[in-house]
Design a protein around this motif. Sequence first.
Motif, PDB file in Angstrom:
ATOM      1  N   GLY A   1      -2.947  -1.649   5.675  1.00 50.50           N
ATOM      2  CA  GLY A   1      -2.957  -0.223   6.167  1.00 50.50           C
ATOM      3  C   GLY A   1      -1.984   0.519   5.251  1.00 50.50           C
TER       4      GLY A   1
ATOM      5  N   GLN B   1      -9.899   2.130  -1.678  1.00 53.66           N
ATOM      6  CA  GLN B   1     -10.176   2.460  -0.521  1.00 53.66           C
ATOM      7  C   GLN B   1     -11.027   1.512   0.360  1.00 53.66           C
ATOM      8  N   ASN B   2     -10.758   1.200   1.713  1.00 48.54           N
ATOM      9  CA  ASN B   2     -11.265   0.562   2.466  1.00 48.54           C
ATOM     10  C   ASN B   2     -12.151   1.343   3.453  1.00 48.54           C
ATOM     11  N   ASP B   3     -13.558   1.457   3.207  1.00 44.24           N
ATOM     12  CA  ASP B   3     -14.543   2.198   4.004  1.00 44.24           C
ATOM     13  C   ASP B   3     -14.972   1.685   5.068  1.00 44.24           C
TER      14      ASP B   3
ATOM     15  N   VAL C   1      -6.572  -6.697   3.681  1.00 46.61           N
ATOM     16  CA  VAL C   1      -6.781  -5.255   3.909  1.00 46.61           C
ATOM     17  C   VAL C   1      -5.481  -4.844   4.409  1.00 46.61           C
TER      18      VAL C   1
ATOM     19  N   ASN D   1      -8.688 -12.105  -0.218  1.00 45.23           N
ATOM     20  CA  ASN D   1      -8.939 -10.657   0.254  1.00 45.23           C
ATOM     21  C   ASN D   1      -7.913 -10.103   1.348  1.00 45.23           C
TER      22      ASN D   1
ATOM     23  N   ASN E   1       0.628  -1.207  -0.002  1.00 42.17           N
ATOM     24  CA  ASN E   1       0.011   0.131   0.059  1.00 42.17           C
ATOM     25  C   ASN E   1       0.842   1.222  -0.263  1.00 42.17           C
TER      26      ASN E   1
ATOM     27  N   GLU F   1      -6.248   3.351   3.747  1.00 40.98           N
ATOM     28  CA  GLU F   1      -6.356   1.998   3.993  1.00 40.98           C
ATOM     29  C   GLU F   1      -6.759   1.325   2.743  1.00 40.98           C
ATOM     30  N   LEU F   2      -6.428   0.239   2.400  1.00 37.87           N
ATOM     31  CA  LEU F   2      -6.763  -0.350   1.017  1.00 37.87           C
ATOM     32  C   LEU F   2      -7.413  -1.799   1.188  1.00 37.87           C
ATOM     33  N   ASP F   3      -8.470  -2.253   0.370  1.00 42.30           N
ATOM     34  CA  ASP F   3      -8.964  -3.707   0.624  1.00 42.30           C
ATOM     35  C   ASP F   3      -8.480  -3.815  -0.962  1.00 42.30           C
TER      36      ASP F   3
ATOM     37  N   GLY G   1      -7.155  -2.961  -5.877  1.00 50.40           N
ATOM     38  CA  GLY G   1      -7.124  -2.408  -4.655  1.00 50.40           C
ATOM     39  C   GLY G   1      -8.162  -1.122  -4.852  1.00 50.40           C
TER      40      GLY G   1
ATOM     41  N   LYS H   1      -8.384  -7.154  -3.461  1.00 51.22           N
ATOM     42  CA  LYS H   1      -8.928  -8.566  -3.629  1.00 51.22           C
ATOM     43  C   LYS H   1      -7.736  -9.166  -4.701  1.00 51.22           C
TER      44      LYS H   1
END
Length: 152
Positions: free
Chosen positions: A134, A150-152, A132, A130, A111, A116-118, A148, A120
């Motif tokens: 930071g 943005q992780n909401d 996550v 999958n 990242n 923060e990224l989600d 990737g 797949k």
Amino acid sequence: LLIVVGSLIALMFIVGYAKPMIILPSDEMETFETSVLFEFAKADRILIDDNIEFISPEEIYAEDSLVITLEPGTYYWKVIGKRESEIRKLTILSNVELKLRKKGEKYEVVNAGNVELDVKIYDEDILVGNIVLGVEENSEVEGNKFIGGQND
């Protein structure tokens, strides 16, 4: 009359001299950088809030300059000395950036953005995992396609 005029000029000079001077960042600045240099003179405190009314400001004591790390978002800030400066606006933009490094048969996903990224993980067109990540975090994974967001 000369004394009154002289006194008024001196008073205007003293009041103007006491006003804080802001050097950086410029008003309405937008950046992807989360570490921001605040540079000012004739002040000893900076107030930062996400509300222009400064309902719950963060108050930081400093003189002349400091670097503050902020999350993506919009902020209002001012400096205070003998007087207050004008209110300025600063926006930290979200930066989604995923980097890959080949490690033998696997990949290291990194990242490189500021949120923060989600991520797949796919093998061909089949979702196989999958994770996550930071900010500045990395993970070694198997697959050949990585998406990737943005992780909401």
